[in-house]
Design a protein around this motif. Structure first.
Motif, short mmCIF file in Angstrom:
data_model
loop_
_atom_site.label_atom_id
_atom_site.label_comp_id
_atom_site.label_asym_id
_atom_site.label_seq_id
_atom_site.Cartn_x
_atom_site.Cartn_y
_atom_site.Cartn_z
N GLU A 1 1.55 8.05 6.55
CA GLU A 1 1.53 7.94 5.09
C GLU A 1 1.59 9.32 4.44
O GLU A 1 2.22 9.49 3.40
CB GLU A 1 0.28 7.18 4.65
N SER B 1 3.70 0.58 4.76
CA SER B 1 4.05 0.68 3.34
C SER B 1 5.54 0.46 3.11
O SER B 1 5.95 0.00 2.04
CB SER B 1 3.62 2.04 2.79
N THR C 1 4.01 5.34 -0.74
CA THR C 1 2.84 5.43 0.13
C THR C 1 1.75 4.44 -0.25
O THR C 1 1.68 3.98 -1.39
CB THR C 1 2.25 6.85 0.09
N THR C 2 0.89 4.15 0.71
CA THR C 2 -0.25 3.26 0.44
C THR C 2 -1.14 3.83 -0.65
O THR C 2 -1.68 3.08 -1.48
CB THR C 2 -1.09 3.08 1.71
N GLN D 1 0.63 2.98 -3.79
CA GLN D 1 0.86 1.54 -3.97
C GLN D 1 -0.38 0.82 -4.47
O GLN D 1 -0.28 -0.15 -5.23
CB GLN D 1 1.34 0.92 -2.66
N VAL E 1 -1.52 -1.20 4.67
CA VAL E 1 -1.27 -2.21 3.64
C VAL E 1 -0.53 -3.38 4.27
O VAL E 1 0.25 -3.22 5.22
CB VAL E 1 -0.44 -1.63 2.47
#
Length: 347
Positions: A65, A263, A280-281, A284, A311
């Motif tokens: 990430e 992601s 990216t998480t 998000q 995620v």
């Protein structure tokens, strides 16, 4: 030999010592995470081995990430650099045109500037026409000064654009270096996870890498049906897309159409519904309205771990579709499989 004779003279004590040593070694093996079955090359205890693999995959995912974030920022820097380069080229074209105009005015003034204006007026056959010419020359002089001002302004603009481009180039270099650092971390963690998996029994490897919900992937499985109760058509489309990708491999940094990281899967799912999500998480989770676990509906994004490093896409009945890690394909899994960190409703 003396020591050997002494041990033979006290057989009871020797047997007791051997028994005590066996207990101590067994305890040490247990504490070290081995099964104590007396193998020449003890295997790690299954629970600890699974925990080690999970930890390594999580650490690789955190680095993934971060890599994705660095890539997103690098792409922004690349775009800004391209824009600045285009702006510089346009400013240079304007400067060249202004220089041509300035050169034309200067040449005209040079050609007509040989006689004193009063003398030229006295010798002129048409004083009225000459006076008109003087007025034109004065206006030309004003235009000359205006062109000079434009040239100076364009030179300043070009220098400013070039300075900004140099800054963006340095930023891009730094982002690329950051990506390389994260890439090395990912590679190291995944290699360590593969080594840990190789030391496990086939049965234990299957428990980690095998699909735990094969029925969901079969054509007649309940989860393979169209997702019920999605709040709107776009959420339903995102879930349908994720169902179509069951079994796709995990590849870090991938956003489809044939491979995904966690992601990247939800990004691609909503992209298929015409919704743009961050990469990216970390971003998000802030891309929509926060919802509680009890409010989850199909299409919601569900996040895990305290660092928001994983995620999945909620599909109903307490389950999600997610891209777990390189040892497992895109699959259906219970939401309570991992520590829940929050949820977001995108649309």
């Amino acid at each position: 030999m003396a020591a050997h004779r002494r041990s033979r003279q006290r057989p009871v004590g020797g047997a007791t010592a051997r028994a005590a040593a066996t207990v101590v070694l067994a305890g040490a093996a247990t504490a070290a995470g081995f099964d104590g079955a007396g193998h020449a090359a003890p295997q790690p205890a299954p629970a600890r081995a699974r925990a080690d693999v999970d930890r390594l995959h999580r650490e690789a995912e955190v680095a993934t990430e971060k890599y994705n974030g660095a890539e997103e920022k690098a792409e922004s820097a690349r775009q800004r650099l391209r824009d600045l380069q285009d702006g510089t080229a346009r400013a240079q074209a304007r400067l060249n045109k202004a220089r041509e105009t300035l050169g034309t005015v200067a040449a005209a003034q040079y050609r007509t500037g040989g006689l004193d204006p009063v003398l030229r007026l006295m010798l002129s056959d048409d004083p009225d026409a000459y006076l008109d010419g003087v007025a034109l020359a004065e206006r030309s002089g004003s235009r000359h000064h205006a062109e000079l001002g434009r040239v100076r302004a364009q030179l300043r603009e070009i220098e400013k654009l070039r300075g900004a481009a140099r800054v963006e180039a340095k930023t891009l270099t730094a982002r690329r270096a950051e990506q390389e650092r994260h890439k090395r971390t990912i590679t190291e963690k995944l290699a360590a996870a593969r080594r840990a998996l190789s030391r496990m029994s086939p049965q234990e490897r299957a428990r980690i890498t095998g699909d735990t919900d094969r029925a969901a992937r079969s054509a007649g499985g309940r989860e393979a049906a169209a997702p019920p109760q999605a709040p709107n058509a776009r959420a339903a489309q995102a879930v349908a897309y994720a169902h179509q990708k069951l079994g796709s491999p995990y590849v870090w940094g991938a956003t489809g159409p044939d491979a995904f990281d966690c992601s990247g899967l939800v990004l691609a799912a909503y992209r298929s519904a015409g919704v743009s999500l961050p990469r990216t998480t970390y971003a998000q989770i802030n891309a929509g309205r926060k919802v509680s676990r009890s409010e989850l509906l199909p299409g919601d994004l569900v996040f895990f771990y305290s660092g928001i490093s994983h995620v999945g896409l909620y599909v109903g009945d307490g389950r999600m579709i997610h891209a777990p890690n390189p040892s497992a394909p895109v699959r259906v899994a219970p939401v309570d499989r991992m520590p829940f960190a929050g949820a977001t409703r995108v649309v």
